[in-house]
Write a protein that holds these residues in place. Sequence first.
Motif, PDB file in Angstrom:
ATOM      1  N   GLU A   9       0.834  -1.206   0.000  1.00 47.38           N
ATOM      2  CA  GLU A   9       0.000   0.000   0.000  1.00 47.38           C
ATOM      3  C   GLU A   9       0.871   1.259   0.000  1.00 47.38           C
ATOM      4  OE1 GLU A   9      -4.105  -1.536   2.207  1.00 47.38           O
ATOM      5  OE2 GLU A   9      -2.509  -0.630   3.410  1.00 47.38           O
ATOM      6  N   ARG A  10       1.958   1.229   0.780  1.00 46.49           N
ATOM      7  CA  ARG A  10       2.879   2.373   0.790  1.00 46.49           C
ATOM      8  C   ARG A  10       3.523   2.557  -0.581  1.00 46.49           C
ATOM      9  NH1 ARG A  10       4.711  -0.185   5.677  1.00 46.49           N
ATOM     10  NH2 ARG A  10       3.823   0.811   7.512  1.00 46.49           N
ATOM     11  N   GLU A  11       3.923   1.442  -1.208  1.00 49.60           N
ATOM     12  CA  GLU A  11       4.556   1.568  -2.521  1.00 49.60           C
ATOM     13  C   GLU A  11       3.599   2.185  -3.531  1.00 49.60           C
ATOM     14  OE1 GLU A  11       6.674  -0.762  -6.234  1.00 49.60           O
ATOM     15  OE2 GLU A  11       6.071  -1.955  -4.487  1.00 49.60           O
ATOM     16  N   LEU A  12       2.351   1.743  -3.524  1.00 53.14           N
ATOM     17  CA  LEU A  12       1.389   2.270  -4.492  1.00 53.14           C
ATOM     18  C   LEU A  12       1.154   3.767  -4.281  1.00 53.14           C
ATOM     19  CD1 LEU A  12      -1.116  -0.720  -4.562  1.00 53.14           C
ATOM     20  CD2 LEU A  12       0.306   0.057  -6.470  1.00 53.14           C
ATOM     21  N   GLY A  17       5.001  -2.064 -11.613  1.00 54.26           N
ATOM     22  CA  GLY A  17       5.020  -3.337 -10.916  1.00 54.26           C
ATOM     23  C   GLY A  17       5.309  -3.110  -9.442  1.00 54.26           C
ATOM     24  N   ALA A  18       4.365  -3.453  -8.565  1.00 53.02           N
ATOM     25  CA  ALA A  18       4.514  -3.273  -7.127  1.00 53.02           C
ATOM     26  C   ALA A  18       4.702  -4.624  -6.454  1.00 53.02           C
ATOM     27  CB  ALA A  18       3.294  -2.562  -6.549  1.00 53.02           C
ATOM     28  N   GLY A  19       5.514  -4.621  -5.389  1.00 57.63           N
ATOM     29  CA  GLY A  19       5.782  -5.841  -4.651  1.00 57.63           C
ATOM     30  C   GLY A  19       7.239  -6.235  -4.764  1.00 57.63           C
ATOM     31  N   PRO A  20       7.689  -7.164  -3.919  1.00 55.96           N
ATOM     32  CA  PRO A  20       9.096  -7.589  -3.930  1.00 55.96           C
ATOM     33  C   PRO A  20       9.504  -8.175  -5.280  1.00 55.96           C
ATOM     34  CG  PRO A  20       8.000  -8.333  -1.930  1.00 55.96           C
ATOM     35  CD  PRO A  20       6.932  -7.822  -2.836  1.00 55.96           C
ATOM     36  N   ARG A  26      13.165   1.265 -17.321  1.00 54.78           N
ATOM     37  CA  ARG A  26      12.811  -0.046 -16.791  1.00 54.78           C
ATOM     38  C   ARG A  26      13.476  -0.171 -15.422  1.00 54.78           C
ATOM     39  NH1 ARG A  26      14.555  -3.103 -20.742  1.00 54.78           N
ATOM     40  NH2 ARG A  26      12.529  -3.426 -21.715  1.00 54.78           N
ATOM     41  N   PHE A  27      12.716  -0.563 -14.420  1.00 62.72           N
ATOM     42  CA  PHE A  27      13.302  -0.682 -13.085  1.00 62.72           C
ATOM     43  C   PHE A  27      12.640  -1.826 -12.336  1.00 62.72           C
ATOM     44  CE2 PHE A  27      10.355   2.869 -13.470  1.00 62.72           C
ATOM     45  CZ  PHE A  27       9.410   2.657 -12.479  1.00 62.72           C
ATOM     46  N   ALA A  28      13.334  -2.280 -11.281  1.00 67.70           N
ATOM     47  CA  ALA A  28      12.857  -3.434 -10.519  1.00 67.70           C
ATOM     48  C   ALA A  28      13.071  -3.212  -9.038  1.00 67.70           C
ATOM     49  CB  ALA A  28      13.568  -4.711 -10.966  1.00 67.70           C
ATOM     50  N   ASN A  29      12.194  -3.772  -8.229  1.00 66.82           N
ATOM     51  CA  ASN A  29      12.271  -3.656  -6.774  1.00 66.82           C
ATOM     52  C   ASN A  29      13.235  -4.671  -6.177  1.00 66.82           C
ATOM     53  OD1 ASN A  29      10.360  -1.630  -6.745  1.00 66.82           O
ATOM     54  ND2 ASN A  29       8.643  -2.986  -6.257  1.00 66.82           N
ATOM     55  N   GLY A  72      10.722   3.451   5.552  1.00 64.94           N
ATOM     56  CA  GLY A  72      11.541   4.658   5.568  1.00 64.94           C
ATOM     57  C   GLY A  72      11.057   5.730   4.616  1.00 64.94           C
ATOM     58  N   GLY A  73       9.952   5.449   3.901  1.00 65.77           N
ATOM     59  CA  GLY A  73       9.369   6.466   3.035  1.00 65.77           C
ATOM     60  C   GLY A  73       9.964   6.538   1.650  1.00 65.77           C
ATOM     61  N   GLU A  74      10.707   5.505   1.231  1.00 64.19           N
ATOM     62  CA  GLU A  74      11.313   5.503  -0.099  1.00 64.19           C
ATOM     63  C   GLU A  74      10.771   4.359  -0.932  1.00 64.19           C
ATOM     64  OE1 GLU A  74      15.537   5.458  -0.027  1.00 64.19           O
ATOM     65  OE2 GLU A  74      15.699   6.966   1.559  1.00 64.19           O
ATOM     66  N   LEU A  75      10.825   4.529  -2.252  1.00 64.43           N
ATOM     67  CA  LEU A  75      10.486   3.427  -3.148  1.00 64.43           C
ATOM     68  C   LEU A  75      11.591   2.370  -3.085  1.00 64.43           C
ATOM     69  CD1 LEU A  75       9.070   5.398  -6.189  1.00 64.43           C
ATOM     70  CD2 LEU A  75       7.831   3.659  -4.876  1.00 64.43           C
ATOM     71  N   PRO A  76      11.246   1.085  -3.131  1.00 62.94           N
ATOM     72  CA  PRO A  76      12.228   0.010  -2.938  1.00 62.94           C
ATOM     73  C   PRO A  76      12.914  -0.432  -4.229  1.00 62.94           C
ATOM     74  CG  PRO A  76      10.053  -0.940  -3.045  1.00 62.94           C
ATOM     75  CD  PRO A  76       9.865   0.554  -3.204  1.00 62.94           C
TER      76      PRO A  76
END
Length: 383
Positions: A45-48, A274-277, A287-290, A303-307
């Motif tokens: 939810e935080r990532e979204l 794309g959200a999630g681990p 193009r990026f990945a978590n 910590g308030g940052e995108l992973p």
Amino acid sequence: MAEHDSFGVYLHVPFCATRCGYCDFNTYTPTEVASSHAEYLDAIERELELAAARTAAERGERTPPRADTVFVGGGTPSLLGAEGLSRLLGAVRDTFGLAPNAEVTTESNPESTSPGYFAGLREADFTRVSLGMQSASTPVLKVLDRTHTPGRAVAAAREALAAGFDHVNLDMIYGTPTETDDDVRATLDAILSTGVDHVSAYSLIVEDGTAMARKVRRGELPAPEEEVYARRYELIAQTLEAAGFGWYEVSNWSKPGGECRHNLLYWRDGQWWGAGPGAHSYIGRERFANVKRPERYADILRGGELPIRFTETVTDAEHHDEQVMLGLRLKEGIPAGWVGEGARGVVDKHVRGGLLTAGERIAVTDAGRLLADGIVTDILAAE
């Protein structure tokens, strides 16, 4: 530029009850991860929220693009239950928002579904379910380390249809060591008995680092053979098409209107978050990945940052190659203008050989489907 402007959201659920021997996805069994389902849901939810704010800012607008499609994959999303999946969809609705008539899909393992589960998904406004059947053969499922019984996948598909889903997919895998042509026929018969409107059929790929790869290397299982793959693919295509399914991508068949719009978004050069681990995104030309580990994923978001663990810019040349590679897997093919002058001779050669059609669009024929990857390689090498 993409031919079709659409935006999707992919949500990765990294949890599985057990690990299948052929799988190399970013998934974790209960003994491999300390993160709970509740912690995962809080984190995604935080990532979204952060993702929606970032995409809006990059567009220079107050709001992010609304999702035309949402796809929950894994892993085993059904382990979250209908309540957890409803919460995921609610988070997308509250951040990106859903376009009118959005397609909303979740993958599900037949063993972790029930009539009540499907009813809960429909109530939450999911529109499509994709079930992993793989095979109707108990020995083949054992080789794949799948825990469900063949009959459960059939029952789950019927339960989903009874719950009101118009669009239900069954996945099958062919080319498993020890599998026979009769096993494939039995799987197809079982699929066709359910009334689903979509079938995905994937050849088994023995990925390095998997339990199956180790068994093949030790000689405990025979290595898959290309000739067997080809024969099985032709059997699948002929059976499904005789039953009223049309192919629209090399590995996917549907009844009219049953195509998976989210997967078409990928193949048609669409954009998605794309959200999630371990989830991958494609926004603009980035193009990026978590990060992959669920615990690390949640820590960064707290910590308030995108992973995000890596980012790359797709060059014009790379973008062109990907458009051709993905587009030629589709029955609709690609605009002829996408192919450079240097490759015209290659296209003409494959047209004469009955593998391509050419005009305003270039597309593989039925005979060319099995050789699509090789045809793409020929075209790109000649440009």
